[in-house]
Design an enzyme around this catalytic site. Structure first.
Site, PDB file in Angstrom:
ATOM      1  N   HIS A   1       0.828  -1.209   0.000  1.00 47.84           N
ATOM      2  CA  HIS A   1       0.000   0.000   0.000  1.00 47.84           C
ATOM      3  C   HIS A   1       0.864   1.262   0.000  1.00 47.84           C
ATOM      4  CE1 HIS A   1      -3.633   2.140   0.128  1.00 47.84           C
ATOM      5  NE2 HIS A   1      -4.258   1.533   1.113  1.00 47.84           N
TER       6      HIS A   1
ATOM      7  N   ASP B   1      -7.147  -9.414 -19.072  1.00 45.03           N
ATOM      8  CA  ASP B   1      -7.213 -10.558 -19.989  1.00 45.03           C
ATOM      9  C   ASP B   1      -5.807 -10.886 -20.487  1.00 45.03           C
ATOM     10  OD1 ASP B   1      -7.664 -12.419 -21.967  1.00 45.03           O
ATOM     11  OD2 ASP B   1      -8.923 -11.112 -23.208  1.00 45.03           O
TER      12      ASP B   1
END
Length: 464
Positions: free
Chosen positions: A191, A403
């Site tokens: 983070h 994808d």
């Protein structure tokens, strides 16, 4: 021994042809901690380095003031695919494709392959991203059927999701091969360097590079001065972020139920309430009700909802901007009679409107990131005890567009978090609702999950 190293034993070192560094060939491990026993074979641990060296002018990535406030905690996300595509006949080919494309992508995200230096900066030394490869002797349907029980241990390095950072390593990834031909690609990213939008951008670029090796990513590495902050007031952040004995549950809000919630809010005067606003409000209301029942009395509380600032600031930042480019809209509740659904939606809207007004102007140091929430937390913490409920929405982020050449993921999986009063909202795979991952203290969750008002709009997702 470090956390990752302590997980394995009886290792042999061999050479990786992809990155010319060592990885480990591991024995077979039986997972006895889930409802079913699965054979998990740890195939390799590799350091993937950028395909081209980082130029000297970019050897140091300094943190913004907001980055410095972030914990070095790994944000996990896993992308599950039922097949690894046409034209690829073996896991070896998949492995080479993913490693090579990751290496090329890292040359554009140069600081991801660096090492953390305190809270000040990243040394962009090209030491690499840690990548595990694992084979699981079960079909992927076992993970899809049991997201609450088996999924985390199968698709992430054990103990890593939501943990504090593994030393100075900023990114850890894992490729999990299933017997059915399915594959899971997971990342744990610090983070300190990313928010959810950054994760989606990086994963889309990695996937595009796998589909087309000539793909040119254009991430915008944000300057540390773009979002300045003055002194941050002291808050109870450490208490908020510490791990507790908690339970997590997943709830499904169908679009039809979200429409009902939006109508309820609109009838009370909120103009065009959003799906995230109404789901956040009903979850907050029911969580506070459950907490009040468990404690025996009402406790003042604050709700924090993370907001992506990229399109809000003036001038706007590109959607491909990388870093912690977020703020919080916040509402504070000091009296129990304020815990009404329409009131909460209205307060969320007012807080968001104020945020938009502030960041719609040229940024000034007096208009501070995060303080829209923490100043309210400070006021509460100056008085009596208070609860904090933290909401993060991953909705409408392009996670389902990742994808690698074998289609959209059938599931983007976020594991449970050990921090109490946290709520993560994600789109359903079919984009026809919202899934809420809720973590509450163990004495509060049984009350929450049986709340009749909650169950009128949401259904509990159970393992099958």
């Amino acid at each position: 021994m470090n956390r990752i190293g302590s997980l394995y034993f009886n290792t042999k070192f061999v050479k990786s042809k992809v990155c010319n560094s060592t990885y480990k060939a591991f024995p077979l491990i039986i997972n006895h901690h889930t409802m079913a026993s699965f054979q998990i074979q740890i195939i390799s641990e590799t350091l993937i380095k950028p395909s081209s060296p980082t130029p000297p002018s970019l050897k140091q990535h300094r943190f913004s003031d907001y980055d410095k406030t972030m914990h070095h905690m790994y944000i996990p996300a896993a992308f599950l695919y039922t097949s690894h595509g046409h034209g690829i006949t073996s896991t070896d080919e998949v492995s080479q494709l993913l490693k090579n494309s990751l290496s090329k992508t890292l040359s554009h995200y140069y600081h991801f392959a660096g090492r953390l230096v305190g809270d000040s900066h990243v040394d962009c030394n090209d030491m690499g991203v840690k990548l595990f490869e694992v084979r699981v002797r079960c079909p992927m349907t076992e993970v899809l059927k049991r997201p609450n029980t088996d999924a985390k241990d199968l698709v992430f390095p054990k103990g890593l999701p939501w943990s504090m950072g593994e030393g100075d390593i900023l990114v850890v990834a894992q490729i999990t091969y299933f017997d059915c031909g399915g594959i899971a690609i997971s990342t744990d990213m610090s983070h300190k360097i990313v928010d959810v939008s950054s994760i989606a951008t990086f994963m889309k670029d990695w996937a595009a590079m796998a589909r087309n090796s000539s793909h040119q990513p254009y991430p915008v590495i944000v300057s540390p001065t773009i979002l300045p902050m003055d002194d941050i007031p002291a808050t109870a952040e450490d208490d908020i972020m510490k791990e507790n004995i908690c339970q997590s549950r997943r709830f499904l809000f169908d679009d039809s139920k979200i429409v009902e919630l939006k109508a309820m809010a609109a009838n009370s005067g909120v103009e065009n309430p959003t799906r995230v606003e109404v789901v956040t409000a009903i979850l907050h209301k029911c969580a506070v009700t459950a907490s009040t029942t468990a404690l025996g009395s009402f406790m003042p509380n604050i709700l924090l909802l993370a907001v992506n600032l990229r399109s809000i600031v003036s001038p706007p930042l590109a959607n491909t901007s990388i870093g912690n480019i977020s703020s919080c809209c916040a509402i504070s509740v000091t009296h129990e009679n304020q815990m009404k659904f329409p009131l909460l939606v209205g307060e969320l809207r007012r807080s968001k409107t104020k945020l938009l007004q502030n960041y719609g102007k040229q940024l000034k140091k007096s208009e501070l990131l995060f303080l829209n929430g923490t100043d309210k937390a400070q006021k509460l913490s100056d008085g009596d005890s208070f609860d904090c409920f933290i909401f993060t929405s991953w909705c409408r982020s392009p996670l389902y567009e990742v994808d690698f050449g074998w289609g959209r993921p059938v599931q983007v999986y976020v594991p449970s978090c050990p921090i109490k009063n946290t709520f993560r909202l994600t789109d359903t795979p079919a984009q026809d609702g919202i899934q809420a991952l809720v973590t509450l203290e163990e004495n509060v969750m049984p009350i929450f999950e049986n709340d009749e008002e909650l169950l009128a709009f949401a259904s509990l997702i159970k393992d099958s």
